[in-house]
Design a protein around this motif. Structure first.
Motif, PDB file in Angstrom:
ATOM      1  N   ALA A 181      20.722  -7.015 -27.312  1.00 28.20           N
ATOM      2  CA  ALA A 181      20.091  -6.514 -28.537  1.00 28.20           C
ATOM      3  C   ALA A 181      20.938  -5.455 -29.236  1.00 28.20           C
ATOM      4  O   ALA A 181      20.794  -5.232 -30.442  1.00 28.20           O
ATOM      5  N   LYS A 182      21.824  -4.789 -28.503  1.00 26.58           N
ATOM      6  CA  LYS A 182      22.654  -3.731 -29.087  1.00 26.58           C
ATOM      7  C   LYS A 182      23.965  -4.250 -29.684  1.00 26.58           C
ATOM      8  O   LYS A 182      24.675  -3.496 -30.357  1.00 26.58           O
ATOM      9  N   LEU A 183      24.297  -5.498 -29.436  1.00 23.01           N
ATOM     10  CA  LEU A 183      25.619  -6.011 -29.808  1.00 23.01           C
ATOM     11  C   LEU A 183      25.826  -6.095 -31.321  1.00 23.01           C
ATOM     12  O   LEU A 183      24.956  -6.557 -32.052  1.00 23.01           O
ATOM     13  N   LYS A 184      27.006  -5.650 -31.738  1.00 24.02           N
ATOM     14  CA  LYS A 184      27.455  -5.802 -33.124  1.00 24.02           C
ATOM     15  C   LYS A 184      28.592  -6.828 -33.166  1.00 24.02           C
ATOM     16  O   LYS A 184      29.197  -7.158 -32.137  1.00 24.02           O
ATOM     17  N   VAL A 185      28.888  -7.303 -34.349  1.00 24.02           N
ATOM     18  CA  VAL A 185      29.971  -8.275 -34.506  1.00 24.02           C
ATOM     19  C   VAL A 185      31.287  -7.701 -33.982  1.00 24.02           C
ATOM     20  O   VAL A 185      32.089  -8.397 -33.355  1.00 24.02           O
ATOM     21  N   SER A 186      31.509  -6.411 -34.217  1.00 28.45           N
ATOM     22  CA  SER A 186      32.760  -5.770 -33.785  1.00 28.45           C
ATOM     23  C   SER A 186      32.892  -5.698 -32.265  1.00 28.45           C
ATOM     24  O   SER A 186      33.993  -5.447 -31.755  1.00 28.45           O
ATOM     25  N   ASP A 187      31.795  -5.923 -31.559  1.00 32.65           N
ATOM     26  CA  ASP A 187      31.855  -5.890 -30.097  1.00 32.65           C
ATOM     27  C   ASP A 187      32.402  -7.186 -29.505  1.00 32.65           C
ATOM     28  O   ASP A 187      32.668  -7.248 -28.303  1.00 32.65           O
ATOM     29  N   PHE A 188      32.568  -8.184 -30.348  1.00 36.70           N
ATOM     30  CA  PHE A 188      33.036  -9.495 -29.889  1.00 36.70           C
ATOM     31  C   PHE A 188      34.480  -9.708 -30.313  1.00 36.70           C
ATOM     32  O   PHE A 188      34.832  -9.593 -31.489  1.00 36.70           O
ATOM     33  N   ASN A 189      35.351 -10.011 -29.351  1.00 34.42           N
ATOM     34  CA  ASN A 189      36.752 -10.315 -29.624  1.00 34.42           C
ATOM     35  C   ASN A 189      37.010 -11.755 -29.197  1.00 34.42           C
ATOM     36  O   ASN A 189      37.127 -12.051 -28.008  1.00 34.42           O
ATOM     37  N   TYR A 190      37.073 -12.618 -30.178  1.00 35.72           N
ATOM     38  CA  TYR A 190      37.213 -14.051 -29.884  1.00 35.72           C
ATOM     39  C   TYR A 190      38.583 -14.383 -29.308  1.00 35.72           C
ATOM     40  O   TYR A 190      38.695 -15.180 -28.373  1.00 35.72           O
ATOM     41  N   GLN A 191      39.633 -13.763 -29.849  1.00 30.20           N
ATOM     42  CA  GLN A 191      40.988 -14.071 -29.380  1.00 30.20           C
ATOM     43  C   GLN A 191      41.157 -13.764 -27.899  1.00 30.20           C
ATOM     44  O   GLN A 191      41.802 -14.501 -27.157  1.00 30.20           O
ATOM     45  N   GLU A 192      40.556 -12.662 -27.445  1.00 21.43           N
ATOM     46  CA  GLU A 192      40.705 -12.269 -26.043  1.00 21.43           C
ATOM     47  C   GLU A 192      39.529 -12.721 -25.176  1.00 21.43           C
ATOM     48  O   GLU A 192      39.524 -12.474 -23.971  1.00 21.43           O
ATOM     49  N   SER A 193      38.512 -13.353 -25.788  1.00 19.08           N
ATOM     50  CA  SER A 193      37.298 -13.769 -25.072  1.00 19.08           C
ATOM     51  C   SER A 193      36.683 -12.578 -24.330  1.00 19.08           C
ATOM     52  O   SER A 193      36.447 -12.611 -23.116  1.00 19.08           O
ATOM     53  N   VAL A 194      36.419 -11.540 -25.094  1.00 19.95           N
ATOM     54  CA  VAL A 194      35.903 -10.296 -24.524  1.00 19.95           C
ATOM     55  C   VAL A 194      34.702  -9.816 -25.336  1.00 19.95           C
ATOM     56  O   VAL A 194      34.652  -9.985 -26.561  1.00 19.95           O
ATOM     57  N   ALA A 216      32.668 -17.989 -25.369  1.00 23.79           N
ATOM     58  CA  ALA A 216      33.304 -17.376 -26.540  1.00 23.79           C
ATOM     59  C   ALA A 216      33.323 -18.348 -27.719  1.00 23.79           C
ATOM     60  O   ALA A 216      33.061 -17.962 -28.871  1.00 23.79           O
ATOM     61  N   ASP A 217      33.618 -19.618 -27.458  1.00 22.31           N
ATOM     62  CA  ASP A 217      33.613 -20.630 -28.525  1.00 22.31           C
ATOM     63  C   ASP A 217      32.220 -20.779 -29.129  1.00 22.31           C
ATOM     64  O   ASP A 217      32.074 -20.951 -30.346  1.00 22.31           O
ATOM     65  N   ALA A 218      31.197 -20.713 -28.294  1.00 21.82           N
ATOM     66  CA  ALA A 218      29.823 -20.856 -28.783  1.00 21.82           C
ATOM     67  C   ALA A 218      29.445 -19.687 -29.691  1.00 21.82           C
ATOM     68  O   ALA A 218      28.800 -19.876 -30.732  1.00 21.82           O
ATOM     69  N   ILE A 219      29.832 -18.468 -29.299  1.00 22.84           N
ATOM     70  CA  ILE A 219      29.546 -17.295 -30.141  1.00 22.84           C
ATOM     71  C   ILE A 219      30.305 -17.394 -31.456  1.00 22.84           C
ATOM     72  O   ILE A 219      29.771 -17.103 -32.536  1.00 22.84           O
ATOM     73  N   TYR A 220      31.570 -17.822 -31.385  1.00 21.69           N
ATOM     74  CA  TYR A 220      32.388 -17.962 -32.595  1.00 21.69           C
ATOM     75  C   TYR A 220      31.797 -19.015 -33.532  1.00 21.69           C
ATOM     76  O   TYR A 220      31.733 -18.823 -34.757  1.00 21.69           O
TER      77      TYR A 220
END
Length: 336
Positions: A181-194, A216-220
């Protein structure tokens, strides 16, 4: 709740007390100020304190009642508290509940001392907190049962893409709903899968969580459905008519899990935390009982917590109970 823990809570609260002290000196109501200005824990204490007064007064307390309580001598005040504790125990309240009420009264006394209106202390030796027996229901579902949710998620739709990413994330990274619930878009790094995840409580500490590439692909794929996404936007948003675009709350995540699992035909009542339990239990099998690995996955501070999952998975208690029961209960033959 131990005396040390209670003192720790009271120390933390003292800053809040100072912030409302000025207005209290001008005659405002302590409980009202507590509900309006203090943090979540203290606001909850306001209700506990009210019940303490209502038990003796048979009515809602007013500021004069609080002042009168602060003005008592130590023996009288602690006698009242002990009587209230005995009432709670006799009425069948759980140990943790009784301890919370006692902590609230300790806080009330601390408030009075901070405001120079109370001269006594809570007698912890006389009024002991109750021992709390921790119990964790770590029951969950097996992976084949959980996989049913993916049969009812339509990934051709935007909502389906969101739910697909959510259910993958819940299972594979055993995240708590408060963390998602706290996650922001900036918390997701698709290139590094982090993913940068913020832990429980009020702190700003974050931890790096590595993602499986499929997750990571699903979130992207979910993010690509949304227009003009900014780094400060929530990673997962509500999609119902009334709340569209708002950050998914913990309650919103709970509703998605419960309804989707019910629609998938999973008989057990599911929740985000039950998915977490299920994933951790499955991880113990995959890690061949390596507690250290599973602790890193679950981010439990105490590795002993994992023992509850192991016992639930293997039913050690039931195994031994069955063996013990098999040795008794039969009539002994007569000696000849």
């Amino acid at each position: 709740m131990s005396g040390g823990k209670s003192q720790e809570i009271v120390t933390y609260m003292s800053g809040q007390l100072r912030s409302i002290a000025g207005e209290l000196r001008h005659g405002s109501d302590f409980l009202t100020e507590l509900q309006q200005k203090a943090g979540t824990t203290q606001r909850g204490y306001a209700g506990n304190i009210k019940l303490f007064f209502e038990y003796f007064l048979n009515r809602a307390p007013i500021q004069d009642d609080v002042e009168e309580f602060w003005g008592l001598d130590e023996e009288s005040a602690n006698t009242l508290i002990l009587k209230f504790k005995n009432y709670l125990v006799a009425s069948g309240r759980k140990s943790a509940t009784v301890n919370r009420y006692l902590a609230a009264i300790k806080f009330l006394i601390k408030a009075g001392r901070n405001l120079k209106r109370c001269s006594y202390r809570f007698d912890s030796d006389r009024i002991e907190s109750l021992r709390v027996t921790k119990y964790r229901d770590t029951s969950g579902v097996r992976v084949d049962e959980y996989n049913k949710v993916f049969d009812v998620i339509d990934v051709r739709t935007d909502k389906g893409k969101r739910d697909y990413a959510l259910f993958l994330l819940f299972w594979s990274n055993v995240l708590r709903r408060s963390e998602i619930a706290k996650l922001k878009v900036s918390d997701f790094n698709y290139q590094e899968s982090v993913l940068r995840v913020y832990g429980k409580g009020k702190g700003n500490d974050d931890v790096r969580v590595d993602l499986n590439r499929t997750v990571a692909d699903a979130i992207y794929s979910w993010l690509r459905c949304r227009d003009s996404v900014k780094p400060t936007d929530p990673l997962f948003i509500a999609m119902d008519f009334h709340n569209f675009g708002r950050q998914l709350s913990g309650d919103g995540l709970y509703a998605i899990v419960r309804m989707t699992c019910a629609r998938a035909g999973i008989s057990k009542r599911m929740s985000p935390h039950r998915i977490r339990h299920s994933g951790i239990t499955e991880a113990l099998d995959l890690a061949k009982g390596d507690y250290r690995k599973v602790q890193h996955l679950s981010r439990h501070a105490d590795p002993r917590v994992i023992l509850a999952y192991e016992d639930n998975k293997n039913q050690y208690q039931l195994e031994l109970s069955n063996k013990l029961a098999a040795r008794v209960g039969r009539k002994r033959g007569r000696k000849r």
